[in-house]
Design an enzyme around this catalytic site. Structure first.
Site, PDB file in Angstrom:
ATOM      1  N   ASP A 237       0.642  -1.230  -0.184  1.00 11.63           N
ATOM      2  CA  ASP A 237      -0.201  -0.207   0.156  1.00 11.63           C
ATOM      3  C   ASP A 237       0.541   1.118  -0.020  1.00 11.63           C
ATOM      4  OD1 ASP A 237      -2.285  -1.618   0.203  1.00 11.63           O
ATOM      5  OD2 ASP A 237      -2.180  -2.038   1.971  1.00 11.63           O
ATOM      6  N   CYS A 238       1.961   1.343   0.616  1.00 11.77           N
ATOM      7  CA  CYS A 238       2.837   2.202   0.092  1.00 11.77           C
ATOM      8  C   CYS A 238       4.139   2.059   0.639  1.00 11.77           C
ATOM      9  CB  CYS A 238       2.042   3.272   2.170  1.00 11.77           C
ATOM     10  SG  CYS A 238       2.731   1.826   3.225  1.00 11.77           S
TER      11      CYS A 238
ATOM     12  N   CYS B 143       5.726  -0.786   3.315  1.00  7.60           N
ATOM     13  CA  CYS B 143       5.084  -2.072   3.065  1.00  7.60           C
ATOM     14  C   CYS B 143       6.796  -2.448   2.271  1.00  7.60           C
ATOM     15  CB  CYS B 143       4.000  -2.296   1.947  1.00  7.60           C
ATOM     16  SG  CYS B 143       2.461  -1.479   2.854  1.00  7.60           S
TER      17      CYS B 143
ATOM     18  N   CYS C  66      -6.448   3.611  24.345  1.00  5.51           N
ATOM     19  CA  CYS C  66      -6.460   2.719  23.250  1.00  5.51           C
ATOM     20  C   CYS C  66      -6.543   4.152  22.394  1.00  5.51           C
ATOM     21  CB  CYS C  66      -8.006   2.270  23.352  1.00  5.51           C
ATOM     22  SG  CYS C  66      -8.774   2.545  21.110  1.00  5.51           S
TER      23      CYS C  66
ATOM     24  N   CYS D 170      -7.969   6.167  19.842  1.00  7.86           N
ATOM     25  CA  CYS D 170      -8.676   6.263  18.935  1.00  7.86           C
ATOM     26  C   CYS D 170      -8.291   7.558  18.395  1.00  7.86           C
ATOM     27  CB  CYS D 170     -10.270   6.699  19.513  1.00  7.86           C
ATOM     28  SG  CYS D 170     -10.959   4.600  19.475  1.00  7.86           S
TER      29      CYS D 170
ATOM     30  N   ASP E 131       9.342  21.605 -16.398  1.00  3.91           N
ATOM     31  CA  ASP E 131       9.256  21.337 -17.295  1.00  3.91           C
ATOM     32  C   ASP E 131       8.962  22.343 -18.561  1.00  3.91           C
ATOM     33  OD1 ASP E 131       9.871  19.889 -19.917  1.00  3.91           O
ATOM     34  OD2 ASP E 131       7.235  19.607 -19.795  1.00  3.91           O
TER      35      ASP E 131
ATOM     36  N   THR F  72       7.267  22.376 -22.293  1.00  2.62           N
ATOM     37  CA  THR F  72       6.217  21.819 -22.753  1.00  2.62           C
ATOM     38  C   THR F  72       5.169  21.479 -22.514  1.00  2.62           C
ATOM     39  OG1 THR F  72       7.686  21.669 -24.559  1.00  2.62           O
ATOM     40  CG2 THR F  72       5.114  21.298 -25.204  1.00  2.62           C
TER      41      THR F  72
ATOM     42  N   ASP G  18       4.794  17.111 -17.217  1.00  5.03           N
ATOM     43  CA  ASP G  18       3.462  16.755 -17.283  1.00  5.03           C
ATOM     44  C   ASP G  18       3.875  15.746 -18.823  1.00  5.03           C
ATOM     45  OD1 ASP G  18       4.935  17.818 -19.890  1.00  5.03           O
ATOM     46  OD2 ASP G  18       2.829  17.838 -20.781  1.00  5.03           O
TER      47      ASP G  18
ATOM     48  N   ASP H 164     -11.933   9.417  25.255  1.00  9.02           N
ATOM     49  CA  ASP H 164     -11.431   8.947  24.162  1.00  9.02           C
ATOM     50  C   ASP H 164     -12.371   9.699  22.998  1.00  9.02           C
ATOM     51  OD1 ASP H 164     -10.212   7.033  22.595  1.00  9.02           O
ATOM     52  OD2 ASP H 164     -11.714   6.407  22.116  1.00  9.02           O
TER      53      ASP H 164
END
Length: 716
Positions: free
Chosen positions: A37-38, A41, A371, A373, A415, A417, A611, A697
């Protein structure tokens, strides 16, 4: 090197036996790894594989999903495939046909949790008892994949990854009966993983589209006959023929006398280039007007497109992966909290003879307070708000890592163009000599009607803008590499590039031509016989907001430089208007070297804005790559961000947004940790209990979310 491919199992790798350079020879294996995923990993896989005995070298290229491992020659690769699979990733040979799983199936944990949590919510409305059971089932089913992944990571040396943090948080909430909260923690994290996976799949699609630029087959000339062969079988010295509209499968030298090629896929320049015999043409170039014969120059797997892919991989390897902040934090936060809770549960009963149950309850309450959260939400809430804000004003930023990197940018490499300029030529100057301007344009437009050449299209557009009439031309003839010829109302006319006309015919007009070219124009000459009827100058025009963008960047301390494959005179003209430095006549490899040189002498990070496919390696080499919205698929997917509305003035806004996001993120982390610390202390001293833990929390989560929403407003 000799090459062979094994097919022992579904996970067999491409095997390349390396030359013996020491007493013990090694074998290089290549795999394709799915499910990353990234970049973190990829780092986890490298760390796990590096610890295996017999592994001499390991490299994971996240951008192209390739795994390269050098093993002792007497070692089986099965240990590699088994370890990667245990970590939760898929692995297969690079030559296997690949069918991607649907997104919902690739992220089955999120799909399962979302379905079960929805059903549990419905049950809760109908019958609270059934609802509680539903949330218990959902959380139990959801925590199992995290627990398995956490155990596998522990076995491979990663003791306290973010999966461990999620597992502990969910199990702690389950023990205390807070099944709803436990399920929500897992659902939120699974959603983030799925979004990261979506970005990874898009990047992979971009690399695939790059590889598709070279055809799989080619027409080989053998004994005077055309034979269709696989492009991978071509070797240097062989002759091939490429038809109009087809692309070159290899790097080759032009054998035909003349040829016209669209090299925009590699150079970014929209105007086709005329080549003569003996000139080198890169793979991926498009043949424009007539069949050409060429002599193969590149070895199999070493053409221009292959080199670009390799450059992307190497650039990915050089860039240290930006580990997610929570992942780093969990390395000490999780064991600290778990150890502290264990001490709270054990020490008082052992030392003072206190009852076990109250202290076990306090320990579990501490786990619930700990926890994460609010902490887990604190960073995604700020990042999500910032990304949504950026998207509203036309900037797509691909994730928190890219957003964070923006604030450290001190140099922007552009860049030319399609980035600083519009990307298509326009008529900038019409000089009527033997004819009036409008008559000249009408005649030229009549000759160019039906041509797809960018210069022809620009002349026709200008004539239409002036509401000029066209007369049907006859006897049209393309003068390969030089221009076009035709008859209009009985007049035989030619439109030629100045270099194909004798100086004696140009006479005094040569000075005007040189002056126009020095301003960055491409000049064509309209002739009748040897009489010059007039000159037409064409140029790629500067974007309307380019000067404003460069000025605003200077005000916030960001300098700019232009990197282009265009000629020096055209580049100098554009750079002069913008007041920035430039480097011209650069190939993709040269742009990478230019970015590296800027990085070596620059105090801050460097971003590349481009591009074209030719910009992809430079986009990956820079600390941050930014693509234009209508650029090539490869540039868009390789880049870390994209200007979807193609407004350069959004660049300074993006940098300001990044700085404000970093400030809000620090505030959110302080809020989350501050609230947790406060209630940890009050619980430890018996001042608050389970209800306060739950409220703290939830309250912390609300506070950090509200704070993050301030980023929704456009930055400066």
């Amino acid at each position: 090197m000799s090459t062979c491919t094994t097919t022992k199992s579904c996970c067999s790798a491409d095997k390349v036996v390396k030359p013996v350079t020491s007493i013990e020879a090694t074998t290089r294996y290549k795999w394709s790894v799915g499910g990353m995923d990234c970049a973190s990993c990829a780092a986890k896989i490298e760390k796990a594989l590096a610890s295996i005995a017999g592994v001499k070298q390991v490299r994971v290229a996240f951008a192209t999903e390739r795994l390269l491992v050098d093993l002792d020659q007497n070692m089986s690769p099965e240990a590699i495939t088994k370890t990667v699979q245990q970590l939760g990733f898929t692995i297969k040979s690079t030559d296997q046909s690949e069918e991607e799983e649907p997104l919902w199936k690739a992220h089955s944990t999120f799909t399962l949790l979302a379905v079960l949590m929805t059903l549990a919510s419905i049950f809760m409305i109908v019958d609270p008892t059934w609802g509680s059971v539903g949330f218990l089932v959902a959380t139990t089913a959801g925590v199992i994949p995290f627990a398995k992944k956490s155990l596998n990571q522990i076995r491979n040396g990663t003791w306290f990854g973010i999966e461990t943090l999620m597992t502990v948080a969910a199990l702690g909430a389950l023990i205390l009966g807070e099944t709803v909260e436990a399920g929500l923690v897992l659902l939120l994290f699974s959603l983030g993983e799925m979004l990261e996976g979506f970005a990874g799949r898009k990047a992979k699609a971009g690399i695939k589209s790059l590889m598709q630029l070279t055809p799989d087959t080619a027409w080989k000339i053998q004994d005077g006959e055309r034979i269709e062969v696989p492009a991978d079988f071509l070797v240097p010295g062989e002759q091939i023929e490429v038809l109009p509209g087809d692309r070159l499968p290899v790097d080759a030298v032009l054998f035909s006398k003349l040829g016209s090629f669209d090299e925009s896929a590699l150079t970014g320049e929209s105007i086709p280039v005329n080549r003569e015999a003996g000139e080198k043409i890169m793979a991926g170039s498009l043949v424009v007007d007539k069949p050409v014969r060429l002599t193969v120059e590149s070895e199999p797997g070493e053409n221009a497109i292959d080199r670009i892919v390799t450059l992307i991989e190497e650039a990915e390897e050089r860039r240290a992966p930006i580990a997610r902040m929570v992942d780093k934090f969990s390395a000490w936060y999780t064991p600290l909290v778990m150890g502290f809770a264990a001490l709270v549960m054990i020490i008082p009963p052992l030392l003072t003879g206190a009852a076990w149950t109250p202290w076990a309850y306090k320990a579990l309450t501490l786990l619930l307070i700990a926890c994460p959260c609010a902490l887990v939400v604190s960073i995604p809430a700020a990042v999500t708000s910032a990304l949504a804000s950026a998207a509203r004003f036309g900037a797509l930023i691909k994730g928190g890592a890219a957003l964070e990197q923006l604030r450290s940018i001190k140099k922007l490499a552009f860049d030319k163009t399609g980035t600083l300029t519009e990307g298509k030529p326009k008529v900038t100057h019409v000089a009527g000599i033997a004819e009036q301007e409008n008559v000249l344009l009408s005649l030229a437009g009549s000759i160019e009607m039906g041509s797809s050449h960018p210069l022809a299209a620009a002349i026709i557009d200008e004539a239409k803008n002036r509401n000029l009439a066209f007369t049907e031309a006859t006897d049209l003839q393309v003068l390969t590499g030089r221009g076009v010829q035709g008859t209009v109302s009985g007049r035989t006319l030619k439109i030629l590039a100045p270099r194909y006309i004798d100086d004696s015919a140009l006479g005094q007009h040569k000075t005007t031509i040189e002056s126009l070219e020095s301003e960055g124009n491409t000049v064509v000459v309209v002739l009748e016989g040897n009489t010059v009827l007039g000159l037409i100058g064409l140029a790629d025009t500067l974007r309307e907001d380019a000067i404003e963008a460069i000025t605003k960047l200077k005000k916030i301390g960001v300098s700019s430089v232009m990197l282009t494959g265009d000629n020096r005179r055209a580049a100098a003209a554009i750079a002069g208007k913008l007041g920035i430095d430039f480097k011209a006549e650069l190939l993709p490899e040269d742009k990478v070297k230019a970015v590296q040189a800027i990085q070596a002498q620059n105090n801050g990070a460097v971003a590349m804005v481009g591009d074209g496919i030719n910009d992809a390696p430079a986009l990956k080499t820079a600390e941050l790559g930014i693509a234009m919205g209508r650029g090539s698929d490869v540039a868009l997917e390789t880049a870390d961000a994209a200007l979807t509305h193609e407004r350069l003035v959004e660049l300074p806004h993006m940098i300001k947004l990044s700085k404000n996001t970093a400030r809000i993120t620090r505030q959110n982390i302080a809020l989350a940790l501050g609230i947790n610390t406060l209630f940890l202390l009050t619980t430890l001293f018996g001042m608050t209990g389970l209800m306060a833990a739950v409220l703290s929390d939830a309250g912390g989560t609300v506070l950090v979310t509200l704070n993050a929403l301030r980023l929704m407003k456009k930055q400066g």
